[in-house]
Design a protein around this motif. Structure first.
Motif, PDB file in Angstrom:
ATOM      1  N   GLU A   1       5.323  -7.448  -6.579  1.00  0.00           N
ATOM      2  CA  GLU A   1       4.487  -8.635  -6.792  1.00  0.00           C
ATOM      3  C   GLU A   1       5.200  -9.646  -7.676  1.00  0.00           C
ATOM      4  O   GLU A   1       5.130 -10.867  -7.427  1.00  0.00           O
ATOM      5  CB  GLU A   1       3.155  -8.224  -7.417  1.00  0.00           C
ATOM      6  CG  GLU A   1       2.223  -7.466  -6.488  1.00  0.00           C
ATOM      7  CD  GLU A   1       1.550  -8.381  -5.483  1.00  0.00           C
ATOM      8  OE1 GLU A   1       2.022  -9.517  -5.270  1.00  0.00           O
ATOM      9  OE2 GLU A   1       0.551  -7.943  -4.875  1.00  0.00           O
TER      10      GLU A   1
ATOM     11  N   LYS B   1       0.813  -1.216   0.000  1.00  0.00           N
ATOM     12  CA  LYS B   1       0.000   0.000   0.000  1.00  0.00           C
ATOM     13  C   LYS B   1       0.846   1.266   0.000  1.00  0.00           C
ATOM     14  O   LYS B   1       0.369   2.335  -0.394  1.00  0.00           O
ATOM     15  CB  LYS B   1      -0.926   0.006   1.222  1.00  0.00           C
ATOM     16  CG  LYS B   1      -1.986  -1.074   1.200  1.00  0.00           C
ATOM     17  CD  LYS B   1      -2.823  -1.037   2.472  1.00  0.00           C
ATOM     18  CE  LYS B   1      -3.870  -2.158   2.482  1.00  0.00           C
ATOM     19  NZ  LYS B   1      -4.674  -2.149   3.730  1.00  0.00           N
TER      20      LYS B   1
ATOM     21  N   ASP C   1       4.013   2.941  -5.161  1.00  0.00           N
ATOM     22  CA  ASP C   1       3.253   3.385  -6.325  1.00  0.00           C
ATOM     23  C   ASP C   1       3.001   2.187  -7.237  1.00  0.00           C
ATOM     24  O   ASP C   1       3.448   1.064  -6.969  1.00  0.00           O
ATOM     25  CB  ASP C   1       3.987   4.500  -7.062  1.00  0.00           C
ATOM     26  CG  ASP C   1       5.388   4.085  -7.506  1.00  0.00           C
ATOM     27  OD1 ASP C   1       5.602   2.886  -7.812  1.00  0.00           O
ATOM     28  OD2 ASP C   1       6.285   4.951  -7.547  1.00  0.00           O
ATOM     29  N   ASN C   2       2.299   2.401  -8.318  1.00  0.00           N
ATOM     30  CA  ASN C   2       1.880   1.299  -9.188  1.00  0.00           C
ATOM     31  C   ASN C   2       3.061   0.522  -9.740  1.00  0.00           C
ATOM     32  O   ASN C   2       3.050  -0.719  -9.769  1.00  0.00           O
ATOM     33  CB  ASN C   2       1.023   1.847 -10.333  1.00  0.00           C
ATOM     34  CG  ASN C   2      -0.310   2.370  -9.834  1.00  0.00           C
ATOM     35  OD1 ASN C   2      -0.785   1.955  -8.777  1.00  0.00           O
ATOM     36  ND2 ASN C   2      -0.905   3.295 -10.581  1.00  0.00           N
ATOM     37  N   GLU C   3       4.085   1.222 -10.192  1.00  0.00           N
ATOM     38  CA  GLU C   3       5.235   0.541 -10.785  1.00  0.00           C
ATOM     39  C   GLU C   3       6.008  -0.258  -9.738  1.00  0.00           C
ATOM     40  O   GLU C   3       6.394  -1.411  -9.961  1.00  0.00           O
ATOM     41  CB  GLU C   3       6.154   1.573 -11.443  1.00  0.00           C
ATOM     42  CG  GLU C   3       7.384   0.982 -12.131  1.00  0.00           C
ATOM     43  CD  GLU C   3       7.038   0.044 -13.280  1.00  0.00           C
ATOM     44  OE1 GLU C   3       7.871  -0.803 -13.642  1.00  0.00           O
ATOM     45  OE2 GLU C   3       5.904   0.155 -13.810  1.00  0.00           O
ATOM     46  N   GLU C   4       6.230   0.318  -8.585  1.00  0.00           N
ATOM     47  CA  GLU C   4       6.939  -0.392  -7.517  1.00  0.00           C
ATOM     48  C   GLU C   4       6.132  -1.583  -7.029  1.00  0.00           C
ATOM     49  O   GLU C   4       6.697  -2.640  -6.717  1.00  0.00           O
ATOM     50  CB  GLU C   4       7.217   0.564  -6.357  1.00  0.00           C
ATOM     51  CG  GLU C   4       8.238   1.644  -6.682  1.00  0.00           C
ATOM     52  CD  GLU C   4       8.388   2.639  -5.551  1.00  0.00           C
ATOM     53  OE1 GLU C   4       7.403   2.779  -4.775  1.00  0.00           O
ATOM     54  OE2 GLU C   4       9.452   3.264  -5.440  1.00  0.00           O
ATOM     55  N   ARG C   5       4.808  -1.408  -6.955  1.00  0.00           N
ATOM     56  CA  ARG C   5       3.951  -2.512  -6.530  1.00  0.00           C
ATOM     57  C   ARG C   5       4.016  -3.673  -7.523  1.00  0.00           C
ATOM     58  O   ARG C   5       4.065  -4.835  -7.127  1.00  0.00           O
ATOM     59  CB  ARG C   5       2.518  -2.025  -6.357  1.00  0.00           C
ATOM     60  CG  ARG C   5       1.602  -3.076  -5.704  1.00  0.00           C
ATOM     61  CD  ARG C   5       0.185  -2.566  -5.561  1.00  0.00           C
ATOM     62  NE  ARG C   5       0.132  -1.365  -4.765  1.00  0.00           N
ATOM     63  CZ  ARG C   5      -0.155  -0.149  -5.231  1.00  0.00           C
ATOM     64  NH1 ARG C   5      -0.411   0.002  -6.538  1.00  0.00           N
ATOM     65  NH2 ARG C   5      -0.188   0.898  -4.432  1.00  0.00           N
ATOM     66  N   ARG C   6       4.022  -3.347  -8.803  1.00  0.00           N
ATOM     67  CA  ARG C   6       4.106  -4.395  -9.829  1.00  0.00           C
ATOM     68  C   ARG C   6       5.420  -5.176  -9.702  1.00  0.00           C
ATOM     69  O   ARG C   6       5.428  -6.415  -9.747  1.00  0.00           O
ATOM     70  CB  ARG C   6       4.007  -3.770 -11.211  1.00  0.00           C
ATOM     71  CG  ARG C   6       4.029  -4.780 -12.366  1.00  0.00           C
ATOM     72  CD  ARG C   6       4.051  -4.077 -13.703  1.00  0.00           C
ATOM     73  NE  ARG C   6       5.263  -3.282 -13.860  1.00  0.00           N
ATOM     74  CZ  ARG C   6       6.453  -3.804 -14.202  1.00  0.00           C
ATOM     75  NH1 ARG C   6       6.575  -5.117 -14.408  1.00  0.00           N
ATOM     76  NH2 ARG C   6       7.499  -3.013 -14.332  1.00  0.00           N
TER      77      ARG C   6
END
Length: 488
Positions: free
Chosen positions: A205, A194, A197-202
């Motif tokens: 994962e 949480k 950001d989106n790129e780091e989260r991707r």
């Protein structure tokens, strides 16, 4: 591997090498190899059971086994009779010196528990907090605390039943603890995602999935307790030919304390080679806490299959019977921990709710503590202000006191200062000679006495409005006039 097993293995290897050097190679029947006689060794210390009364339990057992009669009864009594309390009745036939020592052990244990309970009460606030006495007394369930002085039959019966029940629940508690560990690990991972950001989260994962696949990529795991699994230990750990595998010899090699049983620790040691296929402490993807959970799963499975009398021990007879079963020769595949979901979605949801409630409670507690801190700071400020006021009052009183001790100011009459002239006490004040000039002075007779002349001068002063003595001075100037007189 225990030291006895290591010693036996070394001895067998040396024997094989000597035979190979002095004779032509022949097939050796290891079931007929006579193990060397050894001098009696002190048995290794018992492994901690995890019970809070483990030390007391082991000491009681050690002393009871020193009694020949009780030791014989213990060997010939099955677990069911032990659970029903039949073994406890044999305490009446134990020697007096053993009973005396057991009495001493019980007194020490009761004192230990009382000290722990007292410390717990003090830690929780003493008499200010209500104490759950039932929960405290539950700690005494393995002994009769109503009789804290002597070790009786009911003490042994309670100890046996409590230990049996607690050990049966011990594995369940370990599983529950591991489940909480796994859910907390997943919770922390989700919370970390949480913050990205989106790129780091991707990327995070993808890395997580990569580590899962890498961990699952390991050699095939043999079914715990199967022939293939034990043969692998026989070959790689014991250094023996798998074609010569013999269950009886294997049992004796791995019965580390030589008591004729596989206990839980001795069984778990047999699964080390299998666990090393899955877990490596140097790998990021391998969790050593999960390895211990896998070891526990393997041991429980073998115990359920082999321990027929449920005494948490595997005797040689039980082991040999198990090696003749179909499951031993043709076992099913073993599903490792990563192939089994440790917790359900419902359990995870309840766990998250519990964490949320805990966080709210902590926030409320934190707010209360902050309010208490603010109140204390306000009270401290008030005390500091009162301290300053008190200090100022003390300084004011000191100034007034010092003013009273200073010399009185000069008395001024009609704008002229009265000079401070020391004279004889009670002598009336005299008008200075300069001030007498211009006034109507009575002629003085040179033949008058000094008293008559002084009386005449006072009469003149009285007519002009001047006081004749310091008693006639205005209020506030009387003190200043004491000891001061005007010269004629």
């Amino acid at each position: 591997m225990g030291w006895i097993r290591t010693l036996l293995t070394v001895w067998i290897l040396l024997l094989v090498q000597l035979l190979y050097l002095e004779a032509v190679p022949i097939s050796i029947d290891k079931t007929k190899v006579k193990l060397p006689e050894k001098e009696p060794e002190k048995p290794p210390a018992s492994v901690d059971t995890g019970l809070h009364y483990d030390h007391y339990l082991r000491e009681v057992i050690d002393f009871l086994e020193k009694d020949e009669h009780f030791r014989e009864k213990l060997r010939n009594t099955d677990m069911e009779d032990i659970k029903q309390g039949k073994l406890a009745k044999e305490l009446d036939f134990v020697g007096h010196h053993i009973r005396t020592k057991l009495d001493e052990l019980k007194r020490q244990e009761v004192n230990r528990l009382r000290t722990l309970i007292k410390a717990k009460q003090d830690l929780e606030g003493g008499n200010d907090i209500s104490v759950d006495h039932q929960a405290l007394l539950k700690q005494f369930e393995y002994l009769n605390h109503m009789n804290p002085h002597t070790f009786e039959v009911d003490d042994l019966d309670l100890l046996i039943k409590s230990a049996t029940n607690d050990l049966e629940n011990y594995d369940k508690e370990r599983h529950d603890e591991f489940k909480r560990y796994e859910m907390m690990k997943e919770h922390n991972r989700q919370e970390h995602l949480k913050t990205l950001d989106n790129e780091e989260r991707r990327k995070e994962e993808e890395h997580y999935e990569e580590m899962k696949k890498k961990h699952a990529d390991h050699p095939k795991i043999n079914h715990p307790g199967s022939q293939n699994q034990l043969k692998e230990v026989w070959e790689e750990a014991d250094g023996l030919d798998p074609d010569d595998f013999d269950p009886k010899t294997f049992f004796k090699l791995h019965d580390s304390n030589g008591d004729g049983f596989f206990d839980e620790q001795e069984l778990e040691a047999l699964f080390t080679k299998e666990l090393e296929k899955i877990y490596d402490p140097n790998n990021e993807e391998d969790d050593m806490i999960e390895m211990e959970e896998e070891r526990l799963r393997m041991r429980e499975h073998v115990m359920n299959e082999v321990d027929t009398n449920k005494d948490r021990l595997v005797s040689l007879e039980e082991f040999l019977v198990a090696t003749r079963k179909k499951e031993f020769l043709e076992p099913d595949s073993w599903e490792t921990l990563e192939q089994n979901q440790v917790y359900t979605d419902e359990e995870m949801r309840e766990f998250e709710e519990h964490l949320t409630q805990q966080e709210q409670d902590l926030n409320m507690r934190s707010a209360d503590l902050q309010k208490q801190r603010d109140d204390l700071e306000r009270q401290q400020a008030e005390l500091n202000a009162q301290k300053v006021e008190l200090q100022q009052a003390v300084e004011h009183m000191e100034r007034l006191k010092s003013q009273k001790l200073e010399p009185p100011p000069e008395v001024v009459v009609e704008g002229n200062a009265l000079p401070e002239i020391h004279a004889v006490d009670n002598q009336p004040p005299m008008m200075p000679e300069e001030q007498l000039q211009g006034h109507h002075a009575a002629p003085q007779n040179p033949h008058d006495t000094p008293q008559e002349q002084l009386k005449q001068q006072n009469q003149i002063l009285a007519q002009q409005g001047f006081p004749q003595s310091h008693q006639d001075l205005p209020p506030g100037n009387q003190e200043a006039a004491q000891g001061q007189h005007y010269l004629p």
